[in-house]
Each structure stands twice: as structure tokens, then as C-alpha cells.
Write a protein that holds these residues in place. Structure first.
Motif, PDB file in Angstrom:
ATOM      1  N   ALA A 232     -13.947   0.763  -4.697  1.00  0.00           N
ATOM      2  CA  ALA A 232     -14.543  -0.103  -4.057  1.00  0.00           C
ATOM      3  C   ALA A 232     -13.603  -1.452  -3.780  1.00  0.00           C
ATOM      4  O   ALA A 232     -13.875  -1.702  -2.699  1.00  0.00           O
ATOM      5  N   ARG A 233     -12.646  -1.899  -4.387  1.00  0.00           N
ATOM      6  CA  ARG A 233     -11.684  -2.778  -3.943  1.00  0.00           C
ATOM      7  C   ARG A 233     -11.088  -2.182  -2.854  1.00  0.00           C
ATOM      8  O   ARG A 233     -10.642  -3.050  -1.795  1.00  0.00           O
ATOM      9  N   LEU A 234     -10.618  -1.057  -2.820  1.00  0.00           N
ATOM     10  CA  LEU A 234      -9.690  -0.530  -1.764  1.00  0.00           C
ATOM     11  C   LEU A 234     -10.540  -0.362  -0.354  1.00  0.00           C
ATOM     12  O   LEU A 234     -10.008  -0.729   0.693  1.00  0.00           O
ATOM     13  N   ASN A 235     -11.493  -0.144  -0.643  1.00  0.00           N
ATOM     14  CA  ASN A 235     -12.791  -0.150   0.535  1.00  0.00           C
ATOM     15  C   ASN A 235     -12.851  -1.415   1.116  1.00  0.00           C
ATOM     16  O   ASN A 235     -12.733  -1.789   2.416  1.00  0.00           O
ATOM     17  N   ALA A 236     -13.011  -2.387   0.443  1.00  0.00           N
ATOM     18  CA  ALA A 236     -13.112  -3.930   0.689  1.00  0.00           C
ATOM     19  C   ALA A 236     -11.870  -4.220   1.409  1.00  0.00           C
ATOM     20  O   ALA A 236     -11.875  -5.024   2.462  1.00  0.00           O
ATOM     21  N   ILE A 237     -10.669  -3.900   0.876  1.00  0.00           N
ATOM     22  CA  ILE A 237      -9.108  -4.432   1.497  1.00  0.00           C
ATOM     23  C   ILE A 237      -9.031  -3.479   3.036  1.00  0.00           C
ATOM     24  O   ILE A 237      -8.682  -4.364   3.855  1.00  0.00           O
ATOM     25  N   ALA A 238      -9.514  -2.434   3.108  1.00  0.00           N
ATOM     26  CA  ALA A 238      -9.394  -1.720   4.403  1.00  0.00           C
ATOM     27  C   ALA A 238     -10.615  -2.123   5.401  1.00  0.00           C
ATOM     28  O   ALA A 238     -10.038  -2.482   6.668  1.00  0.00           O
ATOM     29  N   ALA A 239     -11.635  -2.740   4.826  1.00  0.00           N
ATOM     30  CA  ALA A 239     -12.611  -3.394   5.952  1.00  0.00           C
ATOM     31  C   ALA A 239     -11.948  -4.709   6.470  1.00  0.00           C
ATOM     32  O   ALA A 239     -12.218  -5.131   7.550  1.00  0.00           O
ATOM     33  N   GLN A 240     -11.063  -5.500   5.696  1.00  0.00           N
ATOM     34  CA  GLN A 240     -10.554  -6.505   6.329  1.00  0.00           C
ATOM     35  C   GLN A 240      -9.213  -6.436   7.183  1.00  0.00           C
ATOM     36  O   GLN A 240      -8.836  -7.479   7.573  1.00  0.00           O
ATOM     37  N   GLN A 241      -8.690  -5.255   7.021  1.00  0.00           N
ATOM     38  CA  GLN A 241      -7.403  -5.127   7.833  1.00  0.00           C
ATOM     39  C   GLN A 241      -7.599  -4.942   9.102  1.00  0.00           C
ATOM     40  O   GLN A 241      -8.768  -4.537   9.619  1.00  0.00           O
ATOM     41  N   SER A 242      -6.792  -5.230  10.275  1.00  0.00           N
ATOM     42  CA  SER A 242      -6.847  -5.000  11.669  1.00  0.00           C
ATOM     43  C   SER A 242      -6.120  -3.805  11.949  1.00  0.00           C
ATOM     44  O   SER A 242      -5.142  -3.560  11.227  1.00  0.00           O
ATOM     45  N   PRO A 243      -6.392  -3.087  12.961  1.00  0.00           N
ATOM     46  CA  PRO A 243      -5.839  -1.802  13.350  1.00  0.00           C
ATOM     47  C   PRO A 243      -4.476  -2.176  13.669  1.00  0.00           C
ATOM     48  O   PRO A 243      -3.370  -1.088  13.398  1.00  0.00           O
ATOM     49  N   GLU A 244      -4.207  -3.059  14.404  1.00  0.00           N
ATOM     50  CA  GLU A 244      -2.857  -3.404  14.960  1.00  0.00           C
ATOM     51  C   GLU A 244      -1.795  -3.684  13.658  1.00  0.00           C
ATOM     52  O   GLU A 244      -0.542  -3.770  14.065  1.00  0.00           O
ATOM     53  N   ASN A 245      -2.332  -4.361  12.859  1.00  0.00           N
ATOM     54  CA  ASN A 245      -1.695  -4.989  11.715  1.00  0.00           C
ATOM     55  C   ASN A 245      -2.124  -4.443  10.383  1.00  0.00           C
ATOM     56  O   ASN A 245      -2.805  -5.117   9.432  1.00  0.00           O
ATOM     57  N   PRO A 246      -2.104  -2.992   9.899  1.00  0.00           N
ATOM     58  CA  PRO A 246      -2.435  -2.640   8.721  1.00  0.00           C
ATOM     59  C   PRO A 246      -1.705  -3.164   7.387  1.00  0.00           C
ATOM     60  O   PRO A 246      -0.682  -3.619   7.623  1.00  0.00           O
ATOM     61  N   ARG A 247      -2.689  -3.201   6.254  1.00  0.00           N
ATOM     62  CA  ARG A 247      -1.958  -3.671   5.147  1.00  0.00           C
ATOM     63  C   ARG A 247      -1.104  -2.738   4.720  1.00  0.00           C
ATOM     64  O   ARG A 247      -1.246  -1.520   4.464  1.00  0.00           O
ATOM     65  N   GLN A 248       0.225  -3.436   4.065  1.00  0.00           N
ATOM     66  CA  GLN A 248       1.191  -2.557   3.383  1.00  0.00           C
ATOM     67  C   GLN A 248       0.715  -2.394   1.834  1.00  0.00           C
ATOM     68  O   GLN A 248       0.298  -3.531   1.077  1.00  0.00           O
ATOM     69  N   ILE A 249       0.678  -1.434   1.297  1.00  0.00           N
ATOM     70  CA  ILE A 249       0.499  -1.173  -0.266  1.00  0.00           C
ATOM     71  C   ILE A 249       1.693  -0.931  -0.881  1.00  0.00           C
ATOM     72  O   ILE A 249       2.507   0.150  -0.418  1.00  0.00           O
ATOM     73  N   MET A 250       2.012  -1.418  -1.987  1.00  0.00           N
ATOM     74  CA  MET A 250       3.077  -1.102  -2.786  1.00  0.00           C
ATOM     75  C   MET A 250       2.413  -0.385  -4.117  1.00  0.00           C
ATOM     76  O   MET A 250       1.694  -1.188  -4.974  1.00  0.00           O
ATOM     77  N   LEU A 251       2.878   0.899  -4.245  1.00  0.00           N
ATOM     78  CA  LEU A 251       2.393   1.588  -5.462  1.00  0.00           C
ATOM     79  C   LEU A 251       3.485   1.909  -6.490  1.00  0.00           C
ATOM     80  O   LEU A 251       4.448   2.254  -6.300  1.00  0.00           O
ATOM     81  N   ARG A 252       3.208   1.140  -7.653  1.00  0.00           N
ATOM     82  CA  ARG A 252       4.289   1.343  -8.830  1.00  0.00           C
ATOM     83  C   ARG A 252       3.792   2.064  -9.785  1.00  0.00           C
ATOM     84  O   ARG A 252       2.592   1.546 -10.419  1.00  0.00           O
ATOM     85  N   GLY A 253       4.329   3.315 -10.217  1.00  0.00           N
ATOM     86  CA  GLY A 253       3.872   4.048 -11.165  1.00  0.00           C
ATOM     87  C   GLY A 253       5.155   4.290 -12.288  1.00  0.00           C
ATOM     88  O   GLY A 253       6.128   4.409 -11.791  1.00  0.00           O
TER      89      GLY A 253
END
Length: 144
Positions: free
Chosen positions: A90-111
Motif C-alpha cells: 500500500a505504501r509503495l502504491n502511494a509513493i508511485a502515485a506521487q512520482q512524476s514520469p520524467e523524474n521517477p523515485r529512486q528506490i534503495m533496496l538493502r537486504g
């Protein structure tokens, strides 16, 4: 033989020094630089994760990336907040809705490197389903 003005007598005083001595300033700046170089990596992460090593270079970023961490027990954190996999979606969907197509959000995955490969792929699947495709896997630098 002419010895110059005063004919060998001592001069009355030294001329005032008109240059600024920057050596103490440089010393203080170098000490501060060393302190910041040591403490800055410690301030980056809030969740202790034992990252794998890589020889890849760091990425350039325009905006603050979203940090997703998966610790050794398999708990998922978005930035510093622990959440379940359903809440993450749900949170990822909210983040994706706030991003713009010309400047997408960078995701840092640490495992954590001891985790099951399937768990990390499940998180990456959630990112892909939300439309967040600029995902970087965070590693530590190689010592070679």
C-alpha cells in the motif's frame, strides 16, 4: 665598505607582518574533514543489515531515495519504519502515485546477505507491481 642605512646599527623595531597566517585554519579544517569522513557513513542507515560486497560505483541522485531494508530476521522496513508485506504494498502504491514520469523515485533496496533469495525477490516484485522500477541493490564496497 658601506653596510647600508644606519651603518651597522640595530634597527629600532621589526616591520609589522601584513600577511594572515592560515596554517591554524587549515589544521582545524583538516581535523573536521577527518571527523566528518569517519562519522558520515555511520549516519546513513538506521537498520543494521549485513550487506554483500560489490565493485559497482555509487549512483548520482537528484532527490532523496526511498530506503527499503530487510534485516536478518526477514523484517521489512520502509525508511526506518517496520511494516508487513501488505502495508509495504500500500505504501509503495502511494509513493508511485506521487512520482512524476520524467523524474521517477529512486528506490534503495538493502537486504542482509544471509537472507533467502526469494524474500528479496518478493520485495522486488512488490516494487515492480507498484510501478517503481528504478531499484538499486545496496552493497558494501569491495576491498580488492
Amino acid at each position: 665598505m658601506n653596510l647600508g642605512p644606519g651603518n651597522g646599527r640595530r634597527s629600532r623595531g621589526r616591520a609589522p607582518m601584513s600577511e594572515i597566517n592560515v596554517t591554524p585554519f587549515v589544521d582545524v579544517m583538516l581535523v573536521l574533514l577527518i571527523i566528518f569522513m569517519i562519522t558520515a557513513p555511520l549516519l546513513v542507515t538506521g537498520i543494521p543489515v549485513d550487506l554483500p560486497e560489490s565493485r559497482a560505483n555509487a549512483l548520482d541522485q537528484e532527490q532523496e531515495p526511498v530506503q527499503i531494508s530487510v534485516d536478518q530476521q526477514g523484517r521489512i522496513y520502509l525508511d526506518d519504519q517496520e511494516m508487513s508485506r501488505n502495508d509495504l504494498s500500500a505504501r509503495l502504491n502511494a509513493i508511485a502515485a506521487q512520482q512524476s514520469p520524467e523524474n521517477p523515485r529512486q528506490i534503495m533496496l538493502r537486504g542482509d546477505k544471509s537472507l533467502d533469495y526469494g524474500l528479496i525477490m518478493g520485495v522486488m516484485g512488490e516494487l515492480n507491481r507498484a510501478g517503481l522500477n528504478r531499484v538499486s541493490l545496496v552493497t558494501t564496497g569491495s576491498s580488492e
